[in-house]
Write an enzyme that holds these catalytic residues in place. Structure first.
Site, mmCIF file in Angstrom:
data_model
loop_
_atom_site.group_PDB
_atom_site.id
_atom_site.type_symbol
_atom_site.label_atom_id
_atom_site.label_comp_id
_atom_site.label_asym_id
_atom_site.label_seq_id
_atom_site.Cartn_x
_atom_site.Cartn_y
_atom_site.Cartn_z
ATOM 1 N N CYS A 78 -2.577 3.106 16.157
ATOM 2 C CA CYS A 78 -3.680 4.029 16.488
ATOM 3 C C CYS A 78 -3.277 4.956 17.633
ATOM 4 O O CYS A 78 -2.773 4.487 18.655
ATOM 5 C CB CYS A 78 -4.893 3.195 16.873
ATOM 6 S SG CYS A 78 -6.273 4.133 17.506
ATOM 7 N N TYR A 84 0.827 -1.211 0.000
ATOM 8 C CA TYR A 84 0.000 0.000 0.000
ATOM 9 C C TYR A 84 0.857 1.255 0.000
ATOM 10 O O TYR A 84 0.514 2.256 -0.629
ATOM 11 C CB TYR A 84 -1.006 -0.027 1.161
ATOM 12 C CG TYR A 84 -2.195 -0.904 0.824
ATOM 13 C CD1 TYR A 84 -2.289 -2.198 1.300
ATOM 14 C CD2 TYR A 84 -3.183 -0.429 -0.045
ATOM 15 C CE1 TYR A 84 -3.361 -3.007 0.940
ATOM 16 C CE2 TYR A 84 -4.247 -1.230 -0.416
ATOM 17 C CZ TYR A 84 -4.347 -2.505 0.076
ATOM 18 O OH TYR A 84 -5.388 -3.302 -0.320
ATOM 19 N N HIS A 99 -15.118 0.273 -2.612
ATOM 20 C CA HIS A 99 -14.030 -0.528 -2.024
ATOM 21 C C HIS A 99 -13.126 0.294 -1.107
ATOM 22 O O HIS A 99 -12.011 -0.120 -0.783
ATOM 23 C CB HIS A 99 -13.233 -1.203 -3.148
ATOM 24 C CG HIS A 99 -14.068 -2.148 -3.941
ATOM 25 N ND1 HIS A 99 -13.772 -2.494 -5.239
ATOM 26 C CD2 HIS A 99 -15.199 -2.812 -3.625
ATOM 27 C CE1 HIS A 99 -14.704 -3.331 -5.687
ATOM 28 N NE2 HIS A 99 -15.567 -3.540 -4.744
ATOM 29 N N CYS A 149 -5.879 4.083 20.776
ATOM 30 C CA CYS A 149 -5.781 2.888 21.635
ATOM 31 C C CYS A 149 -4.494 2.096 21.412
ATOM 32 O O CYS A 149 -4.294 1.074 22.063
ATOM 33 C CB CYS A 149 -6.977 1.980 21.366
ATOM 34 S SG CYS A 149 -6.817 1.047 19.835
ATOM 35 N N ASN A 204 -14.498 1.428 -22.807
ATOM 36 C CA ASN A 204 -13.361 0.595 -22.423
ATOM 37 C C ASN A 204 -12.390 0.493 -23.588
ATOM 38 O O ASN A 204 -12.805 0.512 -24.751
ATOM 39 C CB ASN A 204 -13.834 -0.809 -22.026
ATOM 40 C CG ASN A 204 -12.784 -1.555 -21.216
ATOM 41 O OD1 ASN A 204 -11.688 -1.808 -21.712
ATOM 42 N ND2 ASN A 204 -13.107 -1.876 -19.982
ATOM 43 N N CYS A 221 -8.404 1.567 12.576
ATOM 44 C CA CYS A 221 -7.793 0.816 13.676
ATOM 45 C C CYS A 221 -8.413 -0.573 13.759
ATOM 46 O O CYS A 221 -9.638 -0.710 13.734
ATOM 47 C CB CYS A 221 -7.985 1.541 15.002
ATOM 48 S SG CYS A 221 -7.339 0.612 16.399
ATOM 49 N N ASN A 272 -12.579 2.264 -7.532
ATOM 50 C CA ASN A 272 -11.218 2.751 -7.310
ATOM 51 C C ASN A 272 -11.050 3.305 -5.902
ATOM 52 O O ASN A 272 -11.945 3.966 -5.378
ATOM 53 C CB ASN A 272 -10.870 3.827 -8.349
ATOM 54 C CG ASN A 272 -11.018 3.298 -9.761
ATOM 55 O OD1 ASN A 272 -11.035 2.087 -9.983
ATOM 56 N ND2 ASN A 272 -11.155 4.200 -10.721
ATOM 57 N N VAL A 273 -9.892 3.032 -5.322
ATOM 58 C CA VAL A 273 -9.578 3.541 -3.983
ATOM 59 C C VAL A 273 -8.615 4.723 -4.077
ATOM 60 O O VAL A 273 -8.108 5.195 -3.071
ATOM 61 C CB VAL A 273 -8.956 2.421 -3.120
ATOM 62 C CG1 VAL A 273 -9.936 1.270 -2.941
ATOM 63 C CG2 VAL A 273 -7.620 1.941 -3.686
ATOM 64 N N ASP A 274 -8.353 5.215 -5.313
ATOM 65 C CA ASP A 274 -7.295 6.216 -5.537
ATOM 66 C C ASP A 274 -7.702 7.649 -5.188
ATOM 67 O O ASP A 274 -6.852 8.542 -5.151
ATOM 68 C CB ASP A 274 -6.802 6.142 -6.986
ATOM 69 C CG ASP A 274 -7.904 6.369 -8.018
ATOM 70 O OD1 ASP A 274 -7.801 5.803 -9.131
ATOM 71 O OD2 ASP A 274 -8.874 7.103 -7.717
#
Ligand code: BV8
Ligand code: ZN
Length: 241
Positions: free
Chosen positions: A149, A69, A121, A152, A215, A129, A104-106
């Site tokens: 975190c 990541y 997603h 905690c 596409n 956490c 997309n997580v971008d």
């Protein structure tokens, strides 16, 4: 490449639509230089996303998953939205009722200025956490490993939906409602292989939507949709306006 007649038909349907729903995948960000999942550039150290984006992989080796990541965050930190992302912002401004669903997580849609977004997603710029489940924004590049975190002391993980994990219920409900109530659905840059995202297009069609696919290559959807426009998202999406 999409023909003028096809583009005219697409514009006509979009102009007369009461409700427009968009579904995007990695292909829309490819023109910003973001690696796709199934493209050759999607591999990291020969790992496939399905090998690393799982709770088991994180359980086994959180350092390895965080390295992956971090690699993606370092790439993304230098990337900006392209003409396709920007055209969707303009489409949203002029549509009566507009909903953008992305796999997309971008974060590039949000960066472009899109408003009504469902991130199916998750978001690579958020961490969660594993103990108290607090979710916080984090844009450190690179992120010092392993991150913990502040509340905690628990181990932090990416706030992303991994394979084998359920999607956020509200996000999925909003997305299903948006596809079942739209007149026109446009799917951009997705291979349509990952569920439950892959069932959204058939659901829209089952509710009478006119579906347009954009596409670079044919997909499992291409023979089913009303209009399949082949080409780069950055070239074709702006032509819908
Ligand atoms: C779940 C975050 C259960 C991670 C992602 C039914 C049948 C079969 C399998 C399943 C099923 N139901 C569930 C499964 C299992 C699994 C699944 O679908 N597996 C697949 C591989 C078969 N699904 C899950 O595990 C889901 N969870 O089912 O939980 C459950 C339920 C209740 C309670 C407990 C558990 C969770 C799935 C989400 C996983 N996370 N992302 C991260 O990013 O790190 S999925 C990830 O892969 C992406 O988000 C995206 O969804 C997918 C990749 O697809 P695309 O985005 O389409 O990208 P791809 O590279 O494949 O294609 C790019 C396309 O763009 C191509 O077509 C290419 O031609 C085109 N293109 C390229 N360049 C351009 C272009 N187009 C235009 N212009 C260009 N320039
Ligand atoms: Zn915590």
């Amino acid at each position: 490449m999409a023909t003028d007649d096809q583009l005219l038909l697409a514009r006509t349907h979009l102009a007369s639509a009461r409700r427009v729903t968009i579904l995007t995948g990695a292909g829309i960000s490819a023109d910003s230089g973001v690696p796709t999942f199934r493209g050759t550039d999607g591999l990291w150290r020969n790992f496939r996303a399905e090998d690393l984006a799982t709770p088991d992989a994180f359980e086994r080796d959180p350092h390895l998953v965080w390295e992956w990541y971090n690699w993606r965050r370092e790439i993304l930190a230098t990337k900006t939205p392209n003409d396709a992302h920007h055209a969707l912002v303009r489409l949203e401004e002029r549509a009566n009722d507009f909903h953008l669903i992305t796999q997309n997580v971008d974060g590039l849609h949000r960066l472009a200025g899109s408003q009504n977004i469902s991130e199916l997603h998750g978001d690579i710029w958020k961490v969660r956490c594993t103990s108290c489940r607090v979710v916080i924004d984090n844009r450190d590049v690179p992120l010092a490993l392993l991150p913990h975190c502040h509340t905690c002391g628990g181990l932090l993980r990416p706030h992303i939906v991994w394979f084998g994990e359920a999607l956020d219920e509200q996000v999925l409900t909003d997305s299903v409602r948006a596809v079942e109530s739209c007149d026109v659905m446009v799917i951009v840059g997705t291979s349509g292989l990952v569920y439950p995202a892959a069932m959204l297009m058939p659901a829209a069609q089952a509710h009478g939507a006119f579906v347009i696919e954009i596409n670079l290559d044919p997909t499992p959807y291409s023979s089913d949709v009303a209009l399949s426009l082949q080409g780069r998202a950055k070239d074709i999406v702006p032509l819908l306006l």
